[in-house]
Motif scaffolding. Structure first.
Motif, PDB file in Angstrom:
ATOM      1  N   GLU A  42       0.827  -1.211   0.000  1.00  0.00           N
ATOM      2  CA  GLU A  42       0.000   0.000   0.000  1.00  0.00           C
ATOM      3  C   GLU A  42       0.859   1.258   0.000  1.00  0.00           C
ATOM      4  O   GLU A  42       0.538   2.237  -0.674  1.00  0.00           O
ATOM      5  N   ARG A  43       1.952   1.237   0.739  1.00  0.00           N
ATOM      6  CA  ARG A  43       2.858   2.400   0.743  1.00  0.00           C
ATOM      7  C   ARG A  43       3.473   2.612  -0.631  1.00  0.00           C
ATOM      8  O   ARG A  43       3.573   3.743  -1.115  1.00  0.00           O
ATOM      9  N   LYS A  44       3.871   1.511  -1.279  1.00  0.00           N
ATOM     10  CA  LYS A  44       4.447   1.614  -2.628  1.00  0.00           C
ATOM     11  C   LYS A  44       3.430   2.226  -3.594  1.00  0.00           C
ATOM     12  O   LYS A  44       3.763   3.113  -4.380  1.00  0.00           O
ATOM     13  N   GLN A  45       2.191   1.730  -3.535  1.00  0.00           N
ATOM     14  CA  GLN A  45       1.147   2.247  -4.428  1.00  0.00           C
ATOM     15  C   GLN A  45       0.890   3.724  -4.172  1.00  0.00           C
ATOM     16  O   GLN A  45       0.687   4.505  -5.102  1.00  0.00           O
ATOM     17  N   HIS A  46       0.914   4.124  -2.896  1.00  0.00           N
ATOM     18  CA  HIS A  46       0.686   5.520  -2.555  1.00  0.00           C
ATOM     19  C   HIS A  46       1.792   6.407  -3.123  1.00  0.00           C
ATOM     20  O   HIS A  46       1.520   7.494  -3.649  1.00  0.00           O
ATOM     21  N   VAL A  47       3.041   5.952  -3.030  1.00  0.00           N
ATOM     22  CA  VAL A  47       4.169   6.726  -3.562  1.00  0.00           C
ATOM     23  C   VAL A  47       4.044   6.879  -5.073  1.00  0.00           C
ATOM     24  O   VAL A  47       4.235   7.975  -5.616  1.00  0.00           O
ATOM     25  N   VAL A  48       3.695   5.789  -5.752  1.00  0.00           N
ATOM     26  CA  VAL A  48       3.538   5.838  -7.214  1.00  0.00           C
ATOM     27  C   VAL A  48       2.426   6.814  -7.592  1.00  0.00           C
ATOM     28  O   VAL A  48       2.577   7.636  -8.499  1.00  0.00           O
ATOM     29  N   LYS A  49       1.310   6.736  -6.868  1.00  0.00           N
ATOM     30  CA  LYS A  49       0.176   7.618  -7.153  1.00  0.00           C
ATOM     31  C   LYS A  49       0.555   9.083  -6.910  1.00  0.00           C
ATOM     32  O   LYS A  49       0.210   9.965  -7.698  1.00  0.00           O
ATOM     33  N   ALA A  50       1.280   9.354  -5.828  1.00  0.00           N
ATOM     34  CA  ALA A  50       1.691  10.725  -5.515  1.00  0.00           C
ATOM     35  C   ALA A  50       2.627  11.268  -6.594  1.00  0.00           C
ATOM     36  O   ALA A  50       2.513  12.431  -7.001  1.00  0.00           O
ATOM     37  N   GLU A  52       2.720  10.357  -9.735  1.00  0.00           N
ATOM     38  CA  GLU A  52       1.907  10.598 -10.933  1.00  0.00           C
ATOM     39  C   GLU A  52       1.111  11.893 -10.802  1.00  0.00           C
ATOM     40  O   GLU A  52       1.042  12.692 -11.749  1.00  0.00           O
ATOM     41  N   GLN A  53       0.528  12.134  -9.648  1.00  0.00           N
ATOM     42  CA  GLN A  53      -0.236  13.369  -9.438  1.00  0.00           C
ATOM     43  C   GLN A  53       0.670  14.589  -9.536  1.00  0.00           C
ATOM     44  O   GLN A  53       0.298  15.605 -10.131  1.00  0.00           O
ATOM     45  N   ARG A  54       1.867  14.500  -8.953  1.00  0.00           N
ATOM     46  CA  ARG A  54       2.825  15.610  -9.005  1.00  0.00           C
ATOM     47  C   ARG A  54       3.230  15.893 -10.450  1.00  0.00           C
ATOM     48  O   ARG A  54       3.283  17.049 -10.892  1.00  0.00           O
ATOM     49  N   ARG A  55       3.502  14.809 -11.219  1.00  0.00           N
ATOM     50  CA  ARG A  55       3.889  14.970 -12.618  1.00  0.00           C
ATOM     51  C   ARG A  55       2.760  15.614 -13.421  1.00  0.00           C
ATOM     52  O   ARG A  55       2.988  16.529 -14.221  1.00  0.00           O
ATOM     53  N   ARG A  56       1.516  15.167 -13.165  1.00  0.00           N
ATOM     54  CA  ARG A  56       0.367  15.726 -13.870  1.00  0.00           C
ATOM     55  C   ARG A  56       0.184  17.200 -13.532  1.00  0.00           C
ATOM     56  O   ARG A  56      -0.111  18.027 -14.392  1.00  0.00           O
ATOM     57  N   ARG A  57       0.352  17.548 -12.248  1.00  0.00           N
ATOM     58  CA  ARG A  57       0.195  18.939 -11.804  1.00  0.00           C
ATOM     59  C   ARG A  57       1.244  19.837 -12.461  1.00  0.00           C
ATOM     60  O   ARG A  57       0.938  20.937 -12.925  1.00  0.00           O
ATOM     61  N   GLU A  58       2.496  19.340 -12.512  1.00  0.00           N
ATOM     62  CA  GLU A  58       3.555  20.132 -13.149  1.00  0.00           C
ATOM     63  C   GLU A  58       3.279  20.318 -14.639  1.00  0.00           C
ATOM     64  O   GLU A  58       3.515  21.396 -15.188  1.00  0.00           O
ATOM     65  N   PHE A  59       2.767  19.271 -15.290  1.00  0.00           N
ATOM     66  CA  PHE A  59       2.438  19.365 -16.705  1.00  0.00           C
ATOM     67  C   PHE A  59       1.338  20.407 -16.938  1.00  0.00           C
ATOM     68  O   PHE A  59       1.427  21.221 -17.862  1.00  0.00           O
ATOM     69  N   MET A  60       0.315  20.401 -16.077  1.00  0.00           N
ATOM     70  CA  MET A  60      -0.781  21.369 -16.205  1.00  0.00           C
ATOM     71  C   MET A  60      -0.267  22.796 -16.007  1.00  0.00           C
ATOM     72  O   MET A  60      -0.657  23.712 -16.735  1.00  0.00           O
ATOM     73  N   MET A  61       0.591  22.987 -15.013  1.00  0.00           N
ATOM     74  CA  MET A  61       1.148  24.328 -14.772  1.00  0.00           C
ATOM     75  C   MET A  61       1.952  24.798 -15.986  1.00  0.00           C
ATOM     76  O   MET A  61       1.835  25.953 -16.413  1.00  0.00           O
ATOM     77  N   GLN A  62       2.768  23.889 -16.544  1.00  0.00           N
ATOM     78  CA  GLN A  62       3.579  24.252 -17.702  1.00  0.00           C
ATOM     79  C   GLN A  62       2.689  24.587 -18.900  1.00  0.00           C
ATOM     80  O   GLN A  62       2.941  25.563 -19.616  1.00  0.00           O
ATOM     81  N   SER A  63       1.646  23.809 -19.108  1.00  0.00           N
ATOM     82  CA  SER A  63       0.768  24.079 -20.247  1.00  0.00           C
ATOM     83  C   SER A  63       0.017  25.395 -20.052  1.00  0.00           C
ATOM     84  O   SER A  63      -0.222  26.123 -21.025  1.00  0.00           O
ATOM     85  N   ARG A  64      -0.350  25.715 -18.803  1.00  0.00           N
ATOM     86  CA  ARG A  64      -0.992  27.003 -18.533  1.00  0.00           C
ATOM     87  C   ARG A  64      -0.049  28.163 -18.854  1.00  0.00           C
ATOM     88  O   ARG A  64      -0.452  29.158 -19.461  1.00  0.00           O
ATOM     89  N   LEU A  65       1.213  28.019 -18.422  1.00  0.00           N
ATOM     90  CA  LEU A  65       2.193  29.072 -18.705  1.00  0.00           C
ATOM     91  C   LEU A  65       2.390  29.234 -20.211  1.00  0.00           C
ATOM     92  O   LEU A  65       2.467  30.360 -20.719  1.00  0.00           O
ATOM     93  N   ASP A  66       2.480  28.120 -20.922  1.00  0.00           N
ATOM     94  CA  ASP A  66       2.635  28.193 -22.386  1.00  0.00           C
ATOM     95  C   ASP A  66       1.436  28.883 -23.025  1.00  0.00           C
ATOM     96  O   ASP A  66       1.582  29.711 -23.935  1.00  0.00           O
ATOM     97  N   CYS A  67       0.235  28.557 -22.542  1.00  0.00           N
ATOM     98  CA  CYS A  67      -0.984  29.157 -23.083  1.00  0.00           C
ATOM     99  C   CYS A  67      -0.993  30.670 -22.840  1.00  0.00           C
ATOM    100  O   CYS A  67      -1.333  31.457 -23.725  1.00  0.00           O
ATOM    101  N   LEU A  68      -0.591  31.086 -21.630  1.00  0.00           N
ATOM    102  CA  LEU A  68      -0.545  32.517 -21.312  1.00  0.00           C
ATOM    103  C   LEU A  68       0.475  33.244 -22.199  1.00  0.00           C
ATOM    104  O   LEU A  68       0.224  34.366 -22.657  1.00  0.00           O
TER     105      LEU A  68
END
Length: 75
Positions: A42-50, A52-68
Motif C-alpha cells: 500500500e505504501r508503494k502504491q501511494h508513492v507511485v500515485k503521488a 503521478e499526481q505531481r507529474r500531472r500537476r507540473e504538466f498542467m502548470m507548464q501548459s498554462r504558462l505556455d498558453c498565457l
C-alpha cells in the motif's frame, strides 16, 4: 500476509487501550497517533500515485504558462 497485518493491527489496538488507561493527563492521551496500518504494498502504491499526481500537476502548470505566453504574444 493478511494474517500478519491483522495481528499487528490487533496488537497495536491492545497496546493503545492499555496505555490510554494508565494516565489521567489529557495531553498525554491526545499525543497518541491514531491511524490505519499501511502494508508495504500500500505504501508503494501511494508513492507511485503521488508521483503521478505531481507529474500531472507540473504538466498542467507548464501548459498554462505556455498558453498565457501564446495569448500575450497574440495581443
Amino acid at each position: 500476509r493478511p494474517v500478519r497485518d491483522r495481528l499487528l493491527r490487533e496488537r497495536a489496538l491492545k497496546i493503545r487501550e492499555e496505555r490510554s488507561g494508565m494516565t489521567t493527563d489529557d495531553d498525554a492521551v491526545s499525543e497518541l497517533k491514531l491511524g490505519r496500518y499501511w502494508s508495504k504494498e500500500e505504501r508503494k502504491q501511494h508513492v507511485v500515485k503521488a508521483k503521478e499526481q505531481r507529474r500531472r500537476r507540473e504538466f498542467m502548470m507548464q501548459s498554462r504558462l505556455d498558453c498565457l505566453k501564446e495569448q500575450q504574444a497574440a495581443d
